[in-house]
Design an enzyme around this catalytic site. Sequence first.
Site, PDB file in Angstrom:
ATOM      1  CE  LYS A   5      -2.492   3.477   1.906  1.00 32.98           C
ATOM      2  NZ  LYS A   5      -1.969   4.765   2.387  1.00 32.98           N
ATOM      3  CG  ASP A  18      -7.651   2.447 -15.403  1.00 35.08           C
ATOM      4  OD1 ASP A  18      -7.813   2.386 -14.162  1.00 35.08           O
ATOM      5  OD2 ASP A  18      -8.381   1.849 -16.206  1.00 35.08           O
TER       6      ASP A  18
HETATM    7  P1  NDP Z   1      -7.982   5.106 -26.205  1.00 32.96           P
HETATM    8  O1  NDP Z   1      -8.779   4.159 -26.979  1.00 32.96           O
HETATM    9  O2  NDP Z   1      -8.625   6.363 -25.744  1.00 32.96           O
HETATM   10  O3  NDP Z   1      -6.706   5.600 -27.004  1.00 32.96           O
HETATM   11  C1  NDP Z   1      -5.810   4.793 -27.630  1.00 32.96           C
HETATM   12  C2  NDP Z   1      -5.752   5.228 -29.057  1.00 32.96           C
HETATM   13  O4  NDP Z   1      -4.852   6.333 -29.208  1.00 32.96           O
HETATM   14  C3  NDP Z   1      -5.197   4.177 -29.955  1.00 32.96           C
HETATM   15  O5  NDP Z   1      -6.147   3.225 -30.275  1.00 32.96           O
HETATM   16  C4  NDP Z   1      -4.746   4.985 -31.147  1.00 32.96           C
HETATM   17  O6  NDP Z   1      -5.849   5.143 -32.010  1.00 32.96           O
HETATM   18  C5  NDP Z   1      -4.434   6.364 -30.551  1.00 32.96           C
HETATM   19  N1  NDP Z   1      -2.992   6.670 -30.638  1.00 32.96           N
HETATM   20  C6  NDP Z   1      -2.455   7.861 -31.027  1.00 32.96           C
HETATM   21  N2  NDP Z   1      -1.115   7.821 -30.982  1.00 32.96           N
HETATM   22  C7  NDP Z   1      -0.765   6.589 -30.561  1.00 32.96           C
HETATM   23  C8  NDP Z   1       0.480   5.947 -30.305  1.00 32.96           C
HETATM   24  N3  NDP Z   1       1.644   6.568 -30.501  1.00 32.96           N
HETATM   25  N4  NDP Z   1       0.475   4.679 -29.837  1.00 32.96           N
HETATM   26  C9  NDP Z   1      -0.684   4.045 -29.614  1.00 32.96           C
HETATM   27  N5  NDP Z   1      -1.914   4.589 -29.858  1.00 32.96           N
HETATM   28  C10 NDP Z   1      -1.952   5.858 -30.317  1.00 32.96           C
HETATM   29  O7  NDP Z   1      -7.340   4.467 -24.903  1.00 32.96           O
HETATM   30  P2  NDP Z   1      -6.796   3.012 -24.585  1.00 32.96           P
HETATM   31  O8  NDP Z   1      -7.242   1.995 -25.570  1.00 32.96           O
HETATM   32  O9  NDP Z   1      -5.344   3.131 -24.315  1.00 32.96           O
HETATM   33  O10 NDP Z   1      -7.572   2.692 -23.244  1.00 32.96           O
HETATM   34  C11 NDP Z   1      -7.360   3.431 -22.070  1.00 32.96           C
HETATM   35  C12 NDP Z   1      -8.695   3.828 -21.493  1.00 32.96           C
HETATM   36  O11 NDP Z   1      -9.542   2.706 -21.388  1.00 32.96           O
HETATM   37  C13 NDP Z   1      -8.548   4.374 -20.106  1.00 32.96           C
HETATM   38  O12 NDP Z   1      -9.395   5.496 -19.986  1.00 32.96           O
HETATM   39  C14 NDP Z   1      -9.064   3.251 -19.242  1.00 32.96           C
HETATM   40  O13 NDP Z   1      -9.556   3.733 -18.022  1.00 32.96           O
HETATM   41  C15 NDP Z   1     -10.107   2.637 -20.082  1.00 32.96           C
HETATM   42  N6  NDP Z   1     -10.484   1.255 -19.885  1.00 32.96           N
HETATM   43  C16 NDP Z   1      -9.780   0.424 -19.067  1.00 32.96           C
HETATM   44  C17 NDP Z   1     -10.157  -0.887 -18.901  1.00 32.96           C
HETATM   45  C18 NDP Z   1      -9.355  -1.786 -18.020  1.00 32.96           C
HETATM   46  O14 NDP Z   1      -9.780  -2.906 -17.761  1.00 32.96           O
HETATM   47  N7  NDP Z   1      -8.223  -1.390 -17.525  1.00 32.96           N
HETATM   48  C19 NDP Z   1     -11.302  -1.433 -19.615  1.00 32.96           C
HETATM   49  C20 NDP Z   1     -11.932  -0.497 -20.485  1.00 32.96           C
HETATM   50  C21 NDP Z   1     -11.536   0.783 -20.602  1.00 32.96           C
HETATM   51  P3  NDP Z   1      -5.654   5.359 -33.584  1.00 32.96           P
HETATM   52  O15 NDP Z   1      -4.467   4.575 -34.005  1.00 32.96           O
HETATM   53  O16 NDP Z   1      -6.921   4.854 -34.161  1.00 32.96           O
HETATM   54  O17 NDP Z   1      -5.454   6.839 -33.725  1.00 32.96           O
END
Ligand code: NDP
Length: 429
Positions: free
Chosen positions: A269, A285
């Site tokens: 913790k 997150d």
């Molecule tokens: P997002 O979907 O918001 O963003 C990720 C997107 O950013 C990618 O899919 C990509 O989309 C874009 N991107 C732009 N530049 C880059 C780069 N250099 N590298 C990678 N991706 C890039 O977020 P995440 O999928 O990361 O998910 C995080 C969120 O999901 C948090 O808010 C979290 O709280 C939540 N969440 C968490 C869960 C868990 O179990 N931990 C479950 C569900 C949600 P593109 O290529 O299309 O532009």
Amino acid sequence: MGKNKLDKFYNRTIDQRIEALMTEKYLEQRPIDDFKESLILPEEIANHMIENQIGTYQLPLGLALHFLIDDKEYLLPMATEEPSVIAAASFAAKTIAVAGGFTTEITDRVMIGQIALKGIKDKEQAIHAISAAEEEIITIANEAHPSIVKRGGGACGINIRWIERDQEQDTSSFLVVHLHVETLEAMGANMINTMVEAIKPYLESLTAAKAVMGILSNYATECLATARCRIPVDVLARRGLSGVEIRDRIVEANQFAIADPYRAVTNNKGIMNGIDALVIATGNDSRAIEAGAHAYATRSGQYRSLTKWTKAENGDLIGELTIPLPIGTVGGSIGIHPGATFTHQMLGYPDAKRLEAIIVSLGLAQNFAAIRALVTDGIQKGHMALHAKSLAINAGATGDEVKKVTQALRKAEHMDLKTAEQILAKLRS
Ligand code: NDP
């Protein structure tokens, strides 16, 4: 680290701290009120972030000083409601910086999505069919989220696990397929969930079984961050205790936290005090990181300390912390929350691997501070000073009164709210 200019940072007013950061070029020069306003989350954005939004709940944002990580100096922004966490981190970082700072090791950033299949008739045949179709599975996954492939990442492999029926727990057997995905700068929850949903029907057709679900796993064992430090005993010595004595007590205290889950939970913790504060401040997150870290603490079959403190051959104290750190520098609220935008700037826009290195180092620092306090002064000494301040504020003290009531409280027989109120009333009369 602009050492002299940030000296006694804690003794300054908020405006003086901001001014010092501007003078030292950690922040761009601008009116202080503009800077403060830039950290406020606009209602419009807050309303889009969650459902049924009615306001914002604020946390204090502070800076931990003196961090030297892989030979680079950092000020770490931390969002926390708990007193003494930032002071402890800064104190530990200062000691560790004298000893050469933290070194880190970060694995590839591969996240895991799982599809659980139930009702498998022929286990061996199902495993064989899935293994033989690995390429096709990866193709389907990547076609579901092609943009990450264009960026240089995407699905890169699978892993198959058989989970035997457990009669005692009354659970069925499951064939679990893990999809490994390089998510680059993102944590990747959404892209992984899209991918696993896309391959679910294909896996069902390959195995004639039913998919229970497809979902990201927060147990990110393929995305690990390690921080290490090595502290010579002469750096550890303090107030009548030799460095050797303190080192041995730290090692012993750590052994207790490795051996006993009751202690390990509190030990871990304390590590998360720092990690959560930085994870929250950077818009990541914290629940995902907490869940993964605690699961990782059980990897031996028993919940244990996440840190390991040992004595080196030459007598130095060696500290090490490894945890899964599936954080991102893009995605989620990172690009839209003004606080997160600021903290990434403050850290020098680290990429995701660098951010992992910073976060895991903070966790190790936090653990060092807590254990060292526990085996020397005890943690109450520092805590009670901050508790007194909090009681003074709760009693209604403002401005100069806070310091006066805090000082009087520390000398009082009972340190409680009633005493704080009495001191304040006397002061005002
Ligand atoms: P997002 O979907 O918001 O963003 C990720 C997107 O950013 C990618 O899919 C990509 O989309 C874009 N991107 C732009 N530049 C880059 C780069 N250099 N590298 C990678 N991706 C890039 O977020 P995440 O999928 O990361 O998910 C995080 C969120 O999901 C948090 O808010 C979290 O709280 C939540 N969440 C968490 C869960 C868990 O179990 N931990 C479950 C569900 C949600 P593109 O290529 O299309 O532009």
